[in-house]
Structures are given as structure tokens and as C-alpha cells.
Design a protein around this motif. Structure first.
Motif: not given
Length: 364
Positions: A191-212
Motif C-alpha cells: 500500500m502506498a503512503f505519502d508519509g511514514v513514521v518509524n516508531a518501532a522502538s526495538l525494531a526501529a533499526q532493523s526497519l530502517a535498514a530495510r528502507t530503500e
């Protein structure tokens, strides 16, 4: 603007509420089956006054502003809380100098009503206390964190936002000026979004590494700090929260109260490389020694294992404490993306102020 907030802890819910209040269409993606099942449900539920943090830091600014907002929010939304106050105690001349420095820092940060008191006055407030001096913080309090999260969720939903449970995010991809989000779990798909906020706490770094296109050098190291807590049998012996002078890695083994008046002690700092919430009963020996420095009357056998929490720290033992990291478009250059790293204590207290900061950065 359609915005995705990743993580339904206190900070994620506060950010989503703020964005929905500004007229955005907001979805919160939560990997678990309930709100606040991670860091947000495993803390001491203290509303911090804001005297510990370096002047001008995000921690200092958002703790003080967030605390004022949080008390007002609790009062207007019927969230159980108590402004019970706190004593930061010294048990030696060296520690007296430490709490005097905390007093000065609190004044720099705009913390109201802080007052250094002598041992006699401290004992008048708390007859069971042993100390050489203390710093009284009347603005410190406690809150029912789950009721707070439910109130934030209620406001979010009243403003048209939704929380999608069992919806982990696998990847964020830049696509046609938007963020294409790849989901797993119950809402598997894209799904497409105009904006994304990564507030994943303990998983935030892992998600950031999977951010193109997000620069990998901007992803800070994640350091896991486990805090173990012990409950205390018997009638409450104190009316205020009691904190020792700070120690390396944290604020020391302090005494907190829940809204029923039950005493809890913690956390001790245990650096770890895995998420494990078991509390080792053998650690109570260290707790007895630490607590009896300011409460000599702690009875033998009174401590019982309670719970543990894991903090997403950005620095390890012996290293300088790193401030909250709020990485928005102005910093990393990617539109419509805010990454949050290292949002640990005082994240609960700071949440409502931090949420406005994130919303401002997303709009910039």
C-alpha cells in the motif's frame, strides 16, 4: 496526506493522534495483537520532571514540555495518575555534590519547584529514609500507562485513524513520489503512503535498514539494556518515589510506586544481546545491597521478582549517553519519512511533545 505510523506503543500512538488531529489519514501498523506490548508496557510508569538531561537536548526539551502536556491530558481524559513527588537522595558527600548538579541542571531545563533539602527535612517527609541530603521534585508522578495508551488510541480513532494489528512491515520502497509499504501478517500486500513514521522502538533499526534509499550510515547501533524489577511484600513504607544518586548506565535501583501504593524496585542495568523478559531471582542480592543504602529497614525476604523491560539504547556501558534521534526529511533528504531511534526513558513522559515535533518534521 495518508500517513503510516509503525508501532503502537506510547510514542507511536501519540504521533498518530497528533497527525490525525492535523487532518491526515492515519494508519498505525502494529506487529503484535495489542497496543503497547513491548517497551511501553515494561517500564516504571513514572512521569519524569526533566532534571537529569543535558540542557538543550531533545530529552530535556521534550521531557519538560511533554510532562506538562501529559498531566493536562490525563486530567482531561480521566487517565489515572498521581503527582506523588520524588526524592533523589544522597548517602555520602560525593553523592550530595551529584544531586546538587542535578538541581542546577533541572533549573537550566525549566523544571518547576525543585528544592534541595537536608537529611532532617527528608526524614520528616519519609521517616524510613536514610540520607545525607535530598533533592525534592514535586512535579514527578506516576501514571497508568495502559490507560494512557487506550486514551491515545481512543483519540486517534475519534479523529478517523485506525490501528492494524498483526501487521508487521517488511520493507519501505520509494515509488512515484510516495512510500510503497510492503506488509506481512494479516494485511499481507502493498500500500502506498505519502508519509511514514518509524516508531518501532526495538525494531526501529532493523526497519530502517530495510528502507530503500535511506543511508545505512544513518542507522545507529542498537544496544539492549535489560532492566529487572522486583516487587516488595508488605505495607508501603514510603509516599514519595525514592531515587538514589545516578550510577553508570542509569538512575540506580530506585523505589517506585504504582497507583495502588505498592512498592517496586528497579531497574538494575543488565547489558544483553537478546530480548529475554525473565527475572532471575538470584539478582535480588544486588537489589538488597543497593536499596539498604537509603532504606536500611528493608526486611529480609521482602523482594520478589516482578517484571523486566528492554530499553533500545544507542550507547553501551562506559560510553556517553546519546540523545533521542529524530531523523526527518530535513536531515536525511527523503521526503515524507521520519525515523525514531533510541526513544527510551523518558519516552513515556516526552511522548505528547515528541509527537508534535515528529508531525512538524513530517510536514516540513
Amino acid at each position: 496526506m495518508q500517513v503510516l505510523v509503525i508501532g503502537a506503543g506510547i510514542v507511536g500512538l501519540a504521533v498518530a493522534r497528533s497527525l490525525a488531529g492535523r487532518g491526515h489519514d492515519v494508519v498505525v501498523a502494529e506487529a503484535e495483537a495489542a497496543i503497547g506490548s513491548g517497551v511501553s508496557s515494561r517500564n516504571s510508569e513514572v512521569i519524569h520532571a526533566g532534571m537529569y538531561y543535558p540542557a538543550g537536548s531533545l530529552r530535556a526539551r521534550h521531557c519538560v514540555a511533554g510532562r506538562r502536556r501529559l498531566y493536562a491530558f490525563c486530567e482531561s481524559h480521566g487517565v489515572p495518575h498521581a503527582r506523588c513527588g520524588k526524592l533523589i537522595v544522597a548517602t555520602s558527600e560525593a553523592e550530595t555534590a551529584k544531586i546538587a548538579a542535578i538541581h542546577l541542571r533541572g533549573q537550566e531545563n525549566g523544571v518547576e519547584h525543585l528544592r534541595l533539602i537536608d537529611a532532617a527535612e527528608a526524614r520528616r517527609l519519609e521517616p524510613n529514609l536514610a540520607c545525607t541530603a535530598a533533592l525534592l521534585s514535586p512535579e514527578t508522578g506516576i501514571v497508568d500507562s495502559h490507560a494512557l495508551m487506550l486514551a491515545l488510541q481512543g483519540d486517534l480513532e475519534d479523529r478517523g485513524g485506525v490501528v492494524a494489528f498483526r501487521t508487521p512491515v517488511e520493507r519501505l520502497i520509494r515509488h512515484d513520489g510516495a512510500w510503497l509499504v510492503r506488509f506481512a501478517g494479516d494485511a499481507e500486500g502493498e500500500m502506498a503512503f505519502d508519509g511514514v513514521v518509524n516508531a518501532a522502538s526495538l525494531a526501529a533499526q532493523s526497519l530502517a535498514a530495510r528502507t530503500e534509499d535511506y543511508p545505512p550510515e544513518r542507522v545507529p547501533r542498537l544496544v539492549l539494556a535489560k532492566g529487572n524489577y522486583f516487587g516488595c511484600a508488605g505495607k508501603p513504607a514510603f509516599r514519595h518515589l525514592i531515587y538514589p544518586a545516578p550510577v553508570e548506565g542509569g538512575l540506580g535501583t530506585h523505589l517506585t510506586l504504582d497507583l495502588a501504593g505498592r512498592m517496586r524496585f528497579g531497574p538494575d542495568v543488565e547489558w544483553t544481546d537478546r530480548i529475554d523478559y525473565r527475572v532471575d531471582p538470584a539478582r535480588s542480592a544486588v537489589f538488597y545491597d543497593s536499596i539498604r543504602r537509603y532504606w536500611p529497614g528493608l526486611p529480609d525476604g521482602a523482594l520478589v521478582p516482578d517484571y523486566a523491560g528492554i530499553r533500545p539504547k544507542l550507547s553501551g556501558p562506559g560510553e556517553p549517553v546519546i540523545d533521542f534521534v529524530v531523523d526527518g526529511p530535513a536531515e536525511h533528504g527523503l521526503p515524507g519519512l521520519v525515523q525514531l531511534f533510541g526513544i527510551e526513558s523518558p519516552g513515556l513522559t516526552a511522548s505528547l511533545s515528541l509527537a508534535e515535533d515528529v508531525a512538524d518534521r513530517l510536514a516540513a
